[in-house]
Design a protein around this motif. Sequence first.
Motif, short mmCIF file in Angstrom:
data_model
loop_
_atom_site.label_atom_id
_atom_site.label_comp_id
_atom_site.label_asym_id
_atom_site.label_seq_id
_atom_site.Cartn_x
_atom_site.Cartn_y
_atom_site.Cartn_z
N HIS A 83 0.84 -1.19 0.00
CA HIS A 83 0.00 0.00 0.00
C HIS A 83 0.88 1.25 0.00
O HIS A 83 2.08 1.18 0.24
N ASP A 118 -4.93 8.35 5.90
CA ASP A 118 -5.76 7.27 5.35
C ASP A 118 -6.20 6.27 6.42
O ASP A 118 -7.08 5.44 6.16
N HIS A 163 -0.32 4.16 1.82
CA HIS A 163 -1.15 4.98 2.70
C HIS A 163 -0.31 5.94 3.53
O HIS A 163 0.86 5.68 3.82
N HIS A 176 -11.58 0.86 10.51
CA HIS A 176 -12.24 -0.02 9.54
C HIS A 176 -11.19 -0.41 8.49
O HIS A 176 -11.16 0.11 7.39
N ALA A 220 -10.66 -2.97 6.66
CA ALA A 220 -11.10 -3.54 5.38
C ALA A 220 -11.27 -2.42 4.36
O ALA A 220 -10.85 -2.55 3.20
N MET A 221 -11.83 -1.32 4.80
CA MET A 221 -12.01 -0.17 3.91
C MET A 221 -10.66 0.44 3.56
O MET A 221 -10.40 0.76 2.40
N MET A 222 -9.80 0.60 4.55
CA MET A 222 -8.49 1.21 4.32
C MET A 222 -7.67 0.36 3.35
O MET A 222 -7.06 0.88 2.42
N TRP A 223 -7.65 -0.96 3.60
CA TRP A 223 -6.85 -1.85 2.77
C TRP A 223 -7.58 -2.29 1.51
O TRP A 223 -7.00 -2.99 0.68
N GLN A 224 -8.84 -1.95 1.40
CA GLN A 224 -9.68 -2.32 0.25
C GLN A 224 -9.71 -3.83 0.04
O GLN A 224 -9.44 -4.34 -1.05
N VAL A 225 -10.03 -4.52 1.14
CA VAL A 225 -10.18 -5.99 1.14
C VAL A 225 -11.47 -6.33 1.87
O VAL A 225 -12.07 -5.47 2.53
N ASP A 226 -11.90 -7.58 1.77
CA ASP A 226 -13.11 -7.97 2.49
C ASP A 226 -12.82 -8.10 3.99
O ASP A 226 -11.66 -8.10 4.41
N ASP A 227 -13.87 -8.23 4.78
CA ASP A 227 -13.72 -8.28 6.23
C ASP A 227 -12.87 -9.45 6.70
O ASP A 227 -12.07 -9.31 7.63
#
Length: 163
Positions: free
Chosen positions: A31, A37, A33, A41, A43-50
């Motif tokens: 990443h 950033d 970031h 949350h 998952a949102m930061m890393w753009q992955v599922d939970d």
Amino acid sequence: MGKPIISLDIDDVLSQTAQAIVNYGNHKWGHAHTIEDFTEHMAMMWQVDDGEAERRWLEFMDSGHFQTFDVIPDARRVLEGLSPKYALVAVTSRRAVLAPTSRTWLSSHYPGLIDEVYTAGLYGRGYQDAHLLTKTDVLKRVKADFLIDDQPKHCISAAAAGI
């Protein structure tokens, strides 16, 4: 009657935890970031599922990076000013198994200032030692008079409980 008790969060109150998480994710998963950033949350930061975010979080927790966190500038000076009049304890959302690591880190960076470390286990869902207490539950148990925390949700809950 003892000194009034100030409860201190560790992550991003005494240690630069969010920056360490950002740095770890940038290095480990490529990443780019910045601290701006960061969000709890992940998952949102890393753009992955939970599920993947939980796997990454648990990997980070097991990585040993907790001992390398930088301190918050001026925190020690502030605690030294408070310690003559207040008992200072740490109440963290960390897992119970991380309490010894947290104590070691605090002793190294804030020697003689923090009387005890209490854990709520909020971020240990994947582990047996997660007891999933709220910080307010822990604050009541230790009879804290005040809370210093970077998360408004913990401060609002504590205030609602009279802390």
